[in-house]
Design a protein around this motif. Sequence first.
Motif, PDB file in Angstrom:
ATOM      1  N   GLU A  51      42.358  51.234  37.856  1.00 42.10           N
ATOM      2  CA  GLU A  51      41.845  51.264  36.522  1.00 42.10           C
ATOM      3  C   GLU A  51      42.087  49.714  36.144  1.00 42.10           C
ATOM      4  N   LYS A  52      41.120  49.751  34.988  1.00 42.94           N
ATOM      5  CA  LYS A  52      40.890  48.527  34.333  1.00 42.94           C
ATOM      6  C   LYS A  52      42.521  47.959  33.787  1.00 42.94           C
ATOM      7  N   ASP A  53      43.392  48.768  33.409  1.00 43.16           N
ATOM      8  CA  ASP A  53      44.442  48.163  32.674  1.00 43.16           C
ATOM      9  C   ASP A  53      45.640  47.707  33.944  1.00 43.16           C
ATOM     10  N   VAL A  54      45.389  48.474  35.153  1.00 43.86           N
ATOM     11  CA  VAL A  54      45.993  48.001  36.236  1.00 43.86           C
ATOM     12  C   VAL A  54      45.534  46.756  36.853  1.00 43.86           C
ATOM     13  N   ARG A  60      47.231  39.329  35.210  1.00 43.65           N
ATOM     14  CA  ARG A  60      48.479  38.687  34.411  1.00 43.65           C
ATOM     15  C   ARG A  60      49.425  38.144  35.377  1.00 43.65           C
ATOM     16  N   GLU A  61      50.102  39.255  36.223  1.00 49.11           N
ATOM     17  CA  GLU A  61      51.252  38.740  36.954  1.00 49.11           C
ATOM     18  C   GLU A  61      50.927  38.010  38.077  1.00 49.11           C
ATOM     19  N   LEU A  62      49.846  37.826  38.698  1.00 54.66           N
ATOM     20  CA  LEU A  62      49.478  36.898  39.704  1.00 54.66           C
ATOM     21  C   LEU A  62      48.778  35.462  39.152  1.00 54.66           C
ATOM     22  N   LYS A  63      48.729  35.411  37.750  1.00 53.32           N
ATOM     23  CA  LYS A  63      48.115  34.448  37.038  1.00 53.32           C
ATOM     24  C   LYS A  63      46.791  34.055  37.614  1.00 53.32           C
ATOM     25  N   LEU A  64      45.960  35.224  37.938  1.00 48.87           N
ATOM     26  CA  LEU A  64      44.529  34.961  38.530  1.00 48.87           C
ATOM     27  C   LEU A  64      43.514  35.542  37.155  1.00 48.87           C
ATOM     28  N   PRO A  65      42.371  35.058  37.161  1.00 45.09           N
ATOM     29  CA  PRO A  65      41.545  35.426  36.213  1.00 45.09           C
ATOM     30  C   PRO A  65      41.214  36.957  36.642  1.00 45.09           C
ATOM     31  N   LEU A  66      40.979  37.678  35.545  1.00 46.12           N
ATOM     32  CA  LEU A  66      40.643  39.028  35.752  1.00 46.12           C
ATOM     33  C   LEU A  66      39.299  39.263  36.461  1.00 46.12           C
ATOM     34  N   SER A  67      38.378  38.400  36.466  1.00 44.73           N
ATOM     35  CA  SER A  67      37.119  38.356  37.201  1.00 44.73           C
ATOM     36  C   SER A  67      37.301  38.323  38.531  1.00 44.73           C
ATOM     37  N   ARG A  68      38.218  37.534  38.969  1.00 46.16           N
ATOM     38  CA  ARG A  68      38.629  37.359  40.294  1.00 46.16           C
ATOM     39  C   ARG A  68      39.132  38.737  41.030  1.00 46.16           C
ATOM     40  N   GLY A  71      36.701  41.264  41.061  1.00 48.03           N
ATOM     41  CA  GLY A  71      35.827  40.927  42.045  1.00 48.03           C
ATOM     42  C   GLY A  71      36.267  41.297  43.403  1.00 48.03           C
ATOM     43  N   VAL A  72      37.597  41.139  43.812  1.00 51.84           N
ATOM     44  CA  VAL A  72      38.103  41.505  45.079  1.00 51.84           C
ATOM     45  C   VAL A  72      38.144  43.203  45.293  1.00 51.84           C
ATOM     46  N   ALA A  73      38.413  43.840  43.854  1.00 50.20           N
ATOM     47  CA  ALA A  73      38.592  45.054  43.978  1.00 50.20           C
ATOM     48  C   ALA A  73      37.301  45.885  44.141  1.00 50.20           C
ATOM     49  N   THR A  74      36.149  45.378  43.764  1.00 51.99           N
ATOM     50  CA  THR A  74      34.941  46.013  43.854  1.00 51.99           C
ATOM     51  C   THR A  74      34.023  45.643  45.201  1.00 51.99           C
TER      52      THR A  74
END
Length: 169
Positions: A51-54, A60-68, A71-74
Amino acid sequence: MMMPLQESVMEEASLNPYFHSLDLTIRQNRHRQDALIEVLHKAQEQFGYLEKDVLTYIARELKLPLSRVYGVATFYHLFSVQPKCKHTCSICLGTACYTKGGQALLDILTKELHLKAGGRSADGKVFVRVERCIGNCGVAPAAIYDGKVSKQQTSEQVLATVKGWLEEQ
Ligand code: FES
């Protein structure tokens, strides 16, 4: 007043035992960005889907853009950003619910229907998860059936509800 998403995600993370487990995986991987797939695996195992919150928490924890992260999750078929089950039964195991017998609600599902927290039924119809206090401590032990809170649940009630779902055509 609405909390900013990041703040609410962090608050949820501090309360939810599944986030603790996810956190452990992140720490074991020293917050490395190239551990993203492994972290997503762990998250899906814990939450059933991403889910989005996860995803926000992981970004945040891996200091990666949410879009990235999204993108990988989808991109990979083995990940799902949507709940795949028709029904979800959440058992609250926050302190009040736990002390009033919340664990027994989960145990009966495991014993009678072989359903575990974070798992789904063999037919994929039902997903079971654990919550850590849903803010309804006065009605403990609480269960949430498809998003609706039910108060003072007994093992028999939980079992009957989930069994009913499994027997649906
Ligand atoms: S502990 Fe279950 S609602 Fe608060």
